[in-house]
Design an enzyme around this catalytic site. Structure first.
Site, PDB file in Angstrom:
ATOM      1  N   GLU A 119       1.064  -0.983  -0.220  1.00 49.91           N
ATOM      2  CA  GLU A 119       0.053   0.040   0.377  1.00 49.91           C
ATOM      3  C   GLU A 119       0.771   1.156   0.169  1.00 49.91           C
ATOM      4  O   GLU A 119       0.106   1.937  -0.591  1.00 49.91           O
ATOM      5  CB  GLU A 119      -1.148  -0.088   0.773  1.00 49.91           C
ATOM      6  CG  GLU A 119      -2.363  -0.584   0.666  1.00 49.91           C
ATOM      7  CD  GLU A 119      -3.248  -0.774   0.461  1.00 49.91           C
ATOM      8  OE1 GLU A 119      -3.213  -1.466  -0.982  1.00 49.91           O
ATOM      9  OE2 GLU A 119      -4.469  -0.179   0.824  1.00 49.91           O
TER      10      GLU A 119
ATOM     11  N   THR B 246      -6.976   7.395  -4.227  1.00 57.25           N
ATOM     12  CA  THR B 246      -5.944   7.009  -3.149  1.00 57.25           C
ATOM     13  C   THR B 246      -5.262   7.900  -2.781  1.00 57.25           C
ATOM     14  O   THR B 246      -4.903   9.277  -1.887  1.00 57.25           O
ATOM     15  CB  THR B 246      -5.746   6.304  -2.203  1.00 57.25           C
ATOM     16  OG1 THR B 246      -6.917   5.131  -2.485  1.00 57.25           O
ATOM     17  CG2 THR B 246      -5.900   6.065  -1.496  1.00 57.25           C
TER      18      THR B 246
END
Ligand code: HSE
Length: 310
Positions: free
Chosen positions: A132, A185
């Site tokens: 991530e 994101t």
């Protein structure tokens, strides 16, 4: 070990959940990604990616969440074999449903199984969180933790890394509404301020503590009261047209709470399964977006378990 294909399901998740920016996460029963892998002599490679959004997912192992997370697990487990992957996306990227997190979790979990499950939960989650960090513009584990461990997860600390998972209430229903809007994101993280005022900290600690207590004890009204956010949603609200109207529509159909899922654009609504109607909530949110000519996908679902072999 043989080189037979192993297949795992990695669930979508919702993160932040009001006061828990980068801290709280919840596994959903659906949708989910499917990640298959088989042992090869060396290196990590992807031979196939299918499903929604697969055309924009990088196949370069250094940029792909499945490979980065699996590589971390192999390294931490002291193994040097390689893995060939086939990925079937069930969660499109840019949804706020932990798409990259599910892929990272699937890759990490598959490699973990292949290595003989040598890592602790904390280490396994951290391996997926590293992916991530590479793909989403900042290391955050609030999607990978629930996708791997299931239930409602709380990252107590990032350094040293420490995560817990608790079973959410059985009667907590979840409605996911995903409008046809794409939010990266990485971009959505840029609008979050680096610092928050002290009174916001006080407000978040109180609500976060009570939300965790509500999840652990099954107090749906405390959960309802505690889904409050002065950090994520107020700064991101302009990224999703009609967000407030959509949330109000869910509340008017009996939802306990309605909020922006992760970095958006998905709208999450919690409801009491014993008295509420998830389909009505889904329809009312959908109709808000229909008036703005925005199509929506919906799931009326429940909290889920983490990654599993299928
Ligand atoms: N906590 C992360 C964020 C989740 O809000 O940026 C991203 O899905």
């Amino acid at each position: 070990m043989s080189n037979e294909w192993i297949k795992v399901a990695a669930p979508a998740t919702t993160s932040n959940i009001g006061p828990g920016f980068d801290t709280f996460g919840l596994a959903l029963k659906e949708p989910f990604d499917i990640v298959e892998g088989r042992r090869i002599d060396s290196g990590l490679m992807i031979s196939e990616i299918t499903g929604p959004g697969s055309d924009i997912i990088p196949t370069d192992p250094e940029k792909n969440s499945v490979c980065i997370a699996a590589g971390e697990v192999l390294r931490k487990s002291g193994e040097d074999f390689g893995i060939e992957f086939r990925i079937k996306k069930g969660i499109r990227p840019g949804s706020g449903l932990g798409s990259s997190g599910a892929s990272a979790s699937g890759g990490a979990y598959l490699a973990h199984l292949m290595c003989g499950e040598k890592l602790s939960d904390n280490d396994l989650v951290l391996c997926a969180a590293k992916a991530e960090g590479v793909t989403s513009g900042g290391l955050h584990a609030d999607n990978v933790a629930p996708s791997l461990l299931g239930g409602f997860t709380v990252i107590r600390s990032y350094d040293p890394f420490d995560v817990i998972s608790i079973n959410p209430p059985e009667n907590l229903g979840v409605v996911v509404t995903l409008p046809e809007i794409y939010i990266e994101t990485k971009e959505a993280r840029k609008v979050i301020p680096a610092e928050v005022p002290l009174n916001h900290l006080v407000f978040h600690v109180g609500n976060a503590s009570c939300l965790t207590y509500g999840m652990a004890t099954g107090d749906l009204d405390l959960i309802r009261r505690s889904i409050q956010d002065l950090v994520s949603e107020p700064n991101r609200k302009n990224l999703v047209p009609n967000l407030k109207e959509a949330e109000e529509a869910a509340l008017s159909e009996g939802a306990l709470a309605s909020f922006l899922g992760g970095s958006g654009p998905c709208i999450m609504s919690f409801y009491d399964k014993t008295s509420g109607n998830g389909n009505n909530i889904a329809e009312s949110v959908k109709s808000v977006f229909a008036h703005a000519d925005i199509k929506c996908e919906t799931w009326v679902t429940v909290c889920g378990k983490g990654c599993r072999r299928i």
